[in-house]
Structures are given as C-alpha cells and as structure tokens.
Design an enzyme around this catalytic site. Structure first.
Site, PDB file in Angstrom:
ATOM      1  N   LYS A 117       0.834  -1.211   0.000  1.00  0.00           N
ATOM      2  CA  LYS A 117       0.000   0.000   0.000  1.00  0.00           C
ATOM      3  C   LYS A 117       0.865   1.256   0.000  1.00  0.00           C
ATOM      4  O   LYS A 117       0.708   2.152   0.827  1.00  0.00           O
ATOM      5  CB  LYS A 117      -0.944  -0.003   1.210  1.00  0.00           C
ATOM      6  CG  LYS A 117      -1.922  -1.166   1.244  1.00  0.00           C
ATOM      7  CD  LYS A 117      -2.911  -1.141   0.097  1.00  0.00           C
ATOM      8  CE  LYS A 117      -2.625  -2.107  -1.004  1.00  0.00           C
ATOM      9  NZ  LYS A 117      -3.605  -2.059  -2.090  1.00  0.00           N
TER      10      LYS A 117
ATOM     11  N   ASP B 171      -7.522   0.212  -6.807  1.00  0.00           N
ATOM     12  CA  ASP B 171      -6.187   0.788  -6.892  1.00  0.00           C
ATOM     13  C   ASP B 171      -6.095   1.849  -7.986  1.00  0.00           C
ATOM     14  O   ASP B 171      -5.634   2.972  -7.740  1.00  0.00           O
ATOM     15  CB  ASP B 171      -5.161  -0.322  -7.143  1.00  0.00           C
ATOM     16  CG  ASP B 171      -3.736   0.194  -7.103  1.00  0.00           C
ATOM     17  OD1 ASP B 171      -3.148   0.217  -6.021  1.00  0.00           O
ATOM     18  OD2 ASP B 171      -3.211   0.597  -8.165  1.00  0.00           O
TER      19      ASP B 171
ATOM     20  N   GLU C  94      -5.726   6.016  -6.904  1.00  0.00           N
ATOM     21  CA  GLU C  94      -4.594   6.867  -7.236  1.00  0.00           C
ATOM     22  C   GLU C  94      -5.019   8.056  -8.096  1.00  0.00           C
ATOM     23  O   GLU C  94      -4.346   9.094  -8.106  1.00  0.00           O
ATOM     24  CB  GLU C  94      -3.496   6.047  -7.920  1.00  0.00           C
ATOM     25  CG  GLU C  94      -3.890   5.453  -9.255  1.00  0.00           C
ATOM     26  CD  GLU C  94      -3.029   4.275  -9.677  1.00  0.00           C
ATOM     27  OE1 GLU C  94      -2.331   3.698  -8.803  1.00  0.00           O
ATOM     28  OE2 GLU C  94      -3.063   3.900 -10.874  1.00  0.00           O
TER      29      GLU C  94
END
Length: 525
Positions: free
Chosen positions: A198, A261, A265
């Site tokens: 992470k 993910d 981001e």
C-alpha cells in the site's frame, strides 16, 4: 425483500447503514472473500466496524518461516525495475538471506536498468541477474513487476515462458482488467497471486530499511489468490507479503484490487490531492494571502498536521481537535466540497470499472517516445512550495503549522467522498481504508511534504502517473467552480450530510486500523 433483509441485519449494521444513507447492505460486499487458512502464518479475524475480516501479522520474526512456506520454490524471478521492482527484489533477498532460495532479477536485454540492478548487488556473475524471459522460464515463482502497459504488450510471451505449476505473482490487478476486456484468461496451469504493498516502491524499501532493527516496520499489503494450481498459492502469496516487509496483510480479490487501486490513485491518493492543493493555493492568494502563507495553508497543512492526525487518530479527529468556531468553518467547507468531489469520484470509478482507464494507459504508452510525460511541479503553486520547503526547516518542524479549518474541511470531504464511493460499490472495509486513507497518509503524502508533488507522483507506476495528470485538473476545476463559491457565499451546510460524516462507520474502521499500523512512521528527509 429488502425490508426483510434490513430487519435481519444486526443492530450495528443497521445503524451503520442508516448513518451513511447508502444503497447496499454493509454485510453483503459485492467483492466477497473466501476464508483462508495457513500452515505457517497465524490468521486472525478482526472487526472493521460491523464487518469481520481476516488478516496476517507480518514482521521480521517470521522470516525463518519463509523457506517452509515457499516449499518447492528454488528461484524467485523479479521481473522489472520500475517503482516496485528494486524495493521488492532487495527486500525479499534480505528476508531470505541464509536460505537456499535465490532471488534473481530479470530485465530486457540491454535495458538501462541493468546498471541500477548491478549497483544493488544483482549481477550476472552471482547468477542473480539475467534476461527477463530466461529468468521467467527458469523460476518457480515469477513476480511480474514491469509496467502495466508493458504487461499488456508482453503478456502472451510471458505466459508462454512460464513453467507449468509456476506461481505468477502480480502487485497490481491491471493485467486481469486487460484480459477481461479482450476476453482472455491467465494460463490454466499456473498459480496467479497478488501482493500489493500500500505504497510506492521507495516507501516499501525505505520502511524496510528503517525497520531492520524494529520488528513490524514496513508498508502494509493486500494479498489475493486468483488461481491455485499447486495447492500452495495462499502460502506463497503470504510469504511474499511477509518477505517484502509488510507488517499487516489484508485479503482482497484481484478483481476488486485493480478497480480500487487504479481508482484511488486518480482520486485522493494522487490526482485529487494534487488538484485540491492547486485550487486551494489560488483561492487563498485571491483572498489576499501572501504566496508563502497560501502554500503553507494549503499544501503544508494537508501533508503535515492533517496527514499526521489522520494517520494516528483518524479522520474525525481532524474535526474534533478544532475550536468550536473553527468546527463551523470546517463544516461549511466540508458540505460545500463533498458533493462536487463525489461527482468526479463517481465518474472516475465508472471510467476505471468500465476499462476506459486501462485502455487510456495502453494507448498512452504508444505515444511516449514522441510525447513523454512532462514535469508537474512547474506551476506557481509548486515553485512557491519549493521555496517554502527550502526556507521552512525540516519536514518534522514544518508539521507544526496550524491546521486551517477550511483546508481541513475540503480535504476530509474528498477523502470521505472516495470512501463512500468504494463502500457503495461493494468493496470490503480494509480495502476502502487502505486505498482511501492509509496509503495516502502513511506512504504518499509524506513524500509530497518532503519533496513536492512531482516526487510523490512520479515515483509511482506509469498508470498512476498518467491518472494523476488526467484527473488532477478535474478536481482543481470543480472545487474552484463549485465548492469555493459556496464557501464564499456562506451557503447553509447540509446538516444531514454532516451528521453522516460524524456518525460514519469509517471512524470505527480506522480505530481498528490504528492498532494495525507499522511500528515506525516513514522518514523521507
């Protein structure tokens, strides 16, 4: 039917649902997980608010168990030298020191990264560096850490090179997203597992190095087993996570991971916070604040005291630590910013889940030779930020800047909007918290605080770098266009929205996470 299901929910789950005003049942995630067991690592069940999940505690005390957990593996091939490759190759090598398991780096013939790998002790003479396809064909466990675009370009050749019953390891589910979009699958005769730290690669390495004398120092990770041909896929995935230094390991699925993910981001982790600081800096300057003070009140406040408070005490503590008068400013800013942020966040999730963002990355890679990504810290905001960092002392000293309640309200609103989006889309609590909070405050923001936005973003994957550049302007614009005018107009806060924030189950989730944090904070100075 829905009414009967609601009546059958435990009181805590009903309360959580009522507090959030969401559309799905908290106890019925859309990305369900199967229970797992391990012969070598202790599996614990912990409660994230009303949802039980399984975790494994890592730590250096477990390194002696790695050879047994990796039974049948004589060579681990680490393919690629991008963001994650150097960190994972070095960490895994150190963790396996004294065993007969070799960690060998595989790179393209003539790659400029060969020199960097040799500088880290991987050499042809030692048999720990070689051409990528040869390394793939001779390895029992292959960690495919090349860029996402390269995975799409090379996967057919990679699949051909894999030995039957090899364990193929990914640190990102991007390749699965691409395979789904072209109606293809992984080879049926190999394991497919995930270990997703992470944080960006430099964080994975930095905390491992910091923790050489401290058990439990590192970056937390998610793991998943997508295919288990050998019957040992779970043990190997967990051993991988322990070996690269993850102090706490959470379960996910490859399908859920690539969505959360790629989405995360582009939002609060990179693109969202980037665009937010740009817009806040201009907002404060337009209201008469001097340039250095404007950056301190935006960028320094977010990456300094707010980041530290959330890391140690949770999101609600940012609000609770304010004076009564400042809490009102926080409330106004939160309510003005939540809905605009949520609109972009929902659009982003749809773009990711539909495969559009994956296609964007693949197409962009074809343009890189002619149109490479440019620098993102040449705006006035980040030039002033560089001056502030130069003049302001160490990162630790700069974290003492007072929390501005307007900045805090805007930041917490965007973070909560992302949390709610993931919750509504069926992601389990640990994944929601890791992709919306933990990775931000414990890995990424500290790098921006110390060295600026370009250093934070461009030490991440190409997929992340592209996504940040694409979505940051969207967040910048919508805050400038919608949130800040509402703040200036002193628009009445949405009381129901704010009460949902105060009673949100994420605060209990973060209490659990605070007990599952690395034993040392990252130092990037």
């Amino acid at each position: 039917m829905l009414a009967r299901l609601l009546r059958q929910m435990p009181p805590t789950a009903r309360a959580a649902r009522a507090a959030m005003g969401v559309r799905r049942l908290a106890a019925m995630p859309l990305h369900p997980q199967k229970k797992f067991a391990s012969k070598y690592f202790d599996v614990e069940e912990v409660m994230f608010a009303d949802q039980p999940e399984q975790i494994v505690r890592g730590g250096r005390t477990l390194f002696p168990k790695l050879p047994a957990a990796l039974e049948g593996v004589k060579q681990i091939g680490v393919i690629g030298w991008g963001s994650q490759g150097p960190a994972q190759a070095q960490n895994f090598r150190e963790s396996l020191e004294g065993s007969d398991i070799k960690v060998k780096v595989g790179l393209r013939e003539g790659s400029s990264s060969m020199k960097a790998a040799r500088a880290c002790g991987f050499t042809e003479e030692k048999g720990t560096l070689g051409e990528m396809y040869k390394v793939i064909s001779e390895s029992d466990m292959v960690l495919l850490l090349i860029s996402d675009a390269a995975c799409v370009e090379e996967y057919k050749n990679v699949f051909k090179a894999l030995k039957p019953r090899t364990t193929l390891g990914l640190s990102h589910g991007f390749l699965l997203g691409h395979l789904e979009s072209v109606h293809e699958q992984f080879p049926a005769d190999v394991d497919v597992v995930l270990c997703a730290p992470k944080g960006m690669g430099p964080s994975v390495r930095r905390l491992y190095e910091q923790g050489r004398e401290v058990n439990g120092s590192g970056i937390n990770a998610s793991f998943a087993v997508h295919q288990d041909v050998t019957g040992r896929a779970t043990e190997r995935a967990l051993a991988w996570a322990v070996g690269v230094g993850s102090p706490y390991i959470f379960q996910t699925t490859l399908n859920a991971e690539w969505r959360s993910d790629i989405f995360g981001e582009r939002c609060i982790l990179l693109g969202g916070v980037h665009g937010m600081i740009e817009s806040l800096f201009r907002y404060y300057e337009s209201h008469g604040m001097a340039a250095h003070e404007a950056f301190k009140t935006s960028g320094e406040v977010i990456t300094g005291p707010i980041t530290r408070t959330i890391s140690h005490d949770g999101i609600k503590a940012v609000h609770d630590n304010l004076s009564p008068a400042d809490r009102q400013i926080f409330k106004t800013a939160y309510c003005a910013s939540y809905t605009p942020s949520r609109s972009i966040i929902e659009e982003c999730y749809d773009s990711v889940s539909s495969g559009n963002e994956i296609r964007d990355v693949v197409m962009a890679a074809k343009r890189f030779d002619k149109y490479p990504m440019g620098c993102i810290d040449n705006t006035r905001t980040w030039k002033v930020g560089a001056e502030v960092r130069k003049a302001g002392g160490t990162p630790e000293q700069r974290k003492a800047v007072p929390v501005n309640p307007l900045t805090a309200g805007v930041y917490c609103a965007m973070m909560m909007a992302q949390i709610d989006c993931l919750y509504d889309r069926g992601h389990v609590y640990s994944e929601i918290v890791n992709e919306s909070v933990i990775e931000s405050v414990d890995s990424l923001n500290p790098y921006m605080h110390a060295r600026g936005v370009s250093y934070m973003v461009d030490n991440c994957s190409v997929t992340a770098r592209l996504g940040s550049r694409k979505w940051a302007p969207r967040f910048d614009y919508i805050l400038t266009e919608q949130a800040f005018p509402a703040i200036d107009a002193k628009a009445a806060p949405d009381e129901a929205l704010f009460q949902r924030f105060l009673a949100h189950p994420v605060h209990d989730m973060l209490k659990t996470c605070s007990s599952l944090r690395p034993s040392v904070d990252i130092s990037v100075s």
